[in-house]
Design a protein around this motif. Structure first.
Motif, PDB file in Angstrom:
ATOM      1  N   SER A   1      55.122  43.401  37.964  1.00  0.00           N
ATOM      2  CA  SER A   1      55.777  44.552  37.191  1.00  0.00           C
ATOM      3  C   SER A   1      54.872  45.152  35.992  1.00  0.00           C
ATOM      4  CB  SER A   1      57.119  44.216  36.537  1.00  0.00           C
ATOM      5  OG  SER A   1      56.968  43.035  35.531  1.00  0.00           O
ATOM      6  N   SER A   2      54.126  44.193  35.440  1.00  0.00           N
ATOM      7  CA  SER A   2      53.322  44.692  34.191  1.00  0.00           C
ATOM      8  C   SER A   2      52.127  45.497  34.670  1.00  0.00           C
ATOM      9  CB  SER A   2      52.758  43.557  33.416  1.00  0.00           C
ATOM     10  OG  SER A   2      53.553  42.757  32.966  1.00  0.00           O
ATOM     11  N   TYR A   3      51.763  45.048  36.024  1.00  0.00           N
ATOM     12  CA  TYR A   3      50.439  45.728  36.264  1.00  0.00           C
ATOM     13  C   TYR A   3      50.696  47.215  37.225  1.00  0.00           C
ATOM     14  CZ  TYR A   3      45.978  46.416  38.765  1.00  0.00           C
ATOM     15  OH  TYR A   3      44.824  47.049  39.343  1.00  0.00           O
ATOM     16  N   GLU A   4      51.938  47.032  37.599  1.00  0.00           N
ATOM     17  CA  GLU A   4      52.481  48.448  38.292  1.00  0.00           C
ATOM     18  C   GLU A   4      52.759  49.201  37.118  1.00  0.00           C
ATOM     19  OE1 GLU A   4      56.027  50.127  41.086  1.00  0.00           O
ATOM     20  OE2 GLU A   4      55.810  47.993  40.933  1.00  0.00           O
ATOM     21  N   GLY A   5      53.173  49.066  36.061  1.00  0.00           N
ATOM     22  CA  GLY A   5      53.497  49.775  35.016  1.00  0.00           C
ATOM     23  C   GLY A   5      52.214  50.386  34.358  1.00  0.00           C
ATOM     24  N   TRP A   6      51.187  49.556  34.335  1.00  0.00           N
ATOM     25  CA  TRP A   6      49.824  49.686  33.863  1.00  0.00           C
ATOM     26  C   TRP A   6      49.251  50.810  34.721  1.00  0.00           C
ATOM     27  CZ3 TRP A   6      44.924  49.560  35.879  1.00  0.00           C
ATOM     28  CH2 TRP A   6      43.851  49.605  34.772  1.00  0.00           C
TER      29      TRP A   6
ATOM     30  N   SER B   1      52.981  60.394  44.006  1.00  0.00           N
ATOM     31  CA  SER B   1      54.073  60.591  45.060  1.00  0.00           C
ATOM     32  C   SER B   1      54.525  59.116  45.557  1.00  0.00           C
ATOM     33  CB  SER B   1      53.613  61.291  46.075  1.00  0.00           C
ATOM     34  OG  SER B   1      52.518  60.953  47.019  1.00  0.00           O
ATOM     35  N   GLU B   2      53.656  58.167  45.505  1.00  0.00           N
ATOM     36  CA  GLU B   2      54.085  57.046  45.882  1.00  0.00           C
ATOM     37  C   GLU B   2      53.058  55.835  45.150  1.00  0.00           C
ATOM     38  OE1 GLU B   2      54.073  53.966  49.711  1.00  0.00           O
ATOM     39  OE2 GLU B   2      53.281  56.007  50.002  1.00  0.00           O
ATOM     40  N   LEU B   3      53.764  54.919  44.533  1.00  0.00           N
ATOM     41  CA  LEU B   3      53.301  53.530  44.082  1.00  0.00           C
ATOM     42  C   LEU B   3      54.015  52.298  44.503  1.00  0.00           C
ATOM     43  CD1 LEU B   3      51.108  52.083  42.305  1.00  0.00           C
ATOM     44  CD2 LEU B   3      52.583  52.813  40.368  1.00  0.00           C
TER      45      LEU B   3
ATOM     46  N   PHE C   1      48.774  46.963  46.003  1.00  0.00           N
ATOM     47  CA  PHE C   1      49.560  48.238  45.644  1.00  0.00           C
ATOM     48  C   PHE C   1      48.809  49.548  46.502  1.00  0.00           C
ATOM     49  CE2 PHE C   1      50.274  45.897  41.996  1.00  0.00           C
ATOM     50  CZ  PHE C   1      51.902  46.012  41.735  1.00  0.00           C
ATOM     51  N   LEU C   2      49.834  50.306  46.959  1.00  0.00           N
ATOM     52  CA  LEU C   2      49.269  51.533  47.628  1.00  0.00           C
ATOM     53  C   LEU C   2      49.528  52.702  46.879  1.00  0.00           C
ATOM     54  CD1 LEU C   2      48.251  52.996  50.291  1.00  0.00           C
ATOM     55  CD2 LEU C   2      50.591  52.754  51.179  1.00  0.00           C
ATOM     56  N   ILE C   3      48.734  53.447  46.422  1.00  0.00           N
ATOM     57  CA  ILE C   3      49.128  54.732  45.652  1.00  0.00           C
ATOM     58  C   ILE C   3      48.748  55.855  46.717  1.00  0.00           C
ATOM     59  CG2 ILE C   3      48.104  55.996  43.745  1.00  0.00           C
ATOM     60  CD1 ILE C   3      47.330  53.410  42.487  1.00  0.00           C
ATOM     61  N   SER C   4      49.492  57.064  46.485  1.00  0.00           N
ATOM     62  CA  SER C   4      49.636  58.211  47.227  1.00  0.00           C
ATOM     63  C   SER C   4      49.447  59.311  45.723  1.00  0.00           C
ATOM     64  CB  SER C   4      50.550  58.600  48.050  1.00  0.00           C
ATOM     65  OG  SER C   4      50.366  57.613  49.357  1.00  0.00           O
ATOM     66  N   ALA C   5      48.442  60.134  45.680  1.00  0.00           N
ATOM     67  CA  ALA C   5      48.652  60.871  44.512  1.00  0.00           C
ATOM     68  C   ALA C   5      47.790  62.224  44.842  1.00  0.00           C
ATOM     69  CB  ALA C   5      47.916  60.259  43.444  1.00  0.00           C
TER      70      ALA C   5
END
Length: 183
Positions: free
Chosen positions: A80-85, A98-100, A117-121
């Motif tokens: 949760s901390s890393y996702e928020g960061w 658009s996705e995290l 984590f998969l990030i779409s931006a």
């Protein structure tokens, strides 16, 4: 016993003493050579053991350094901390996210846990550069393991897909916060 027999006995005795002496010297040389080879082998083993000990000390130093960069040991807190960061860095860079999503497979063992984590931006090259600067400047034990950048057909932006991996090491002293140490 006549003088000839005495001379023969002395000659045979001398030969026996010489043969025994030669055998003794040969045995001494063989023992000395064997001991020398054993000493050389032991010296090499000692040298290898000292090198292994040195590598072990260096590895311990590396593990301490990496533990200071590790995500917290509490895995839920780490996620949760890393996702928020990550979300904060993406938004501050001006990228549209658009996705995290957490794609952790539970990989790892007792010594470490991997979080993915998969990030779409979507955003410009300068916004992506700003995010990458922020990402690599942070002192976290993380990496971008996969990156796909494609131009958006409708604008000058890039469609960005990133896979990010981070580690939580057992040796980390923090259990509830990310490191604030810059890289």
């Amino acid at each position: 016993m006549n003088s000839r027999e005495k001379l023969l006995v002395i000659g045979v005795g001398t030969l026996a003493v010489l043969w025994t002496g030669t055998m003794g010297v040969g045995g001494f040389r063989d023992a000395r050579d064997k001991n020398y080879r054993t000493l050389e082998r032991v010296k090499k083993e000692l040298s290898r053991a000292q090198e292994a000990n040195q590598r072990g000390h260096e590895a311990q130093g590396t593990i301490k350094k990496l533990a200071s960069q590790s995500l917290p040991t509490d895995l839920d807190m780490a996620k949760s901390s890393y996702e928020g960061w990550l979300r904060e860095q993406l938004i501050e860079s001006g990228l549209y996210v658009s996705e995290l999503s957490d794609k952790s497979s539970g990989g790892g063992n007792k010594r470490f846990q991997e979080i993915s984590f998969l990030i779409s931006a979507k955003g410009s090259l300068s916004q992506l550069s700003d995010f990458l600067y922020r990402f690599y400047r942070a002192g976290h034990l993380h990496r971008i393991s996969e990156a796909n950048l494609t131009p958006d057909r409708d604008s000058d932006d890039l469609v960005i897909s990133l896979t990010i991996d981070a580690l939580s090491l057992e040796d980390c002293k923090r259990s509830d916060s990310l490191t604030d140490r810059p890289s």
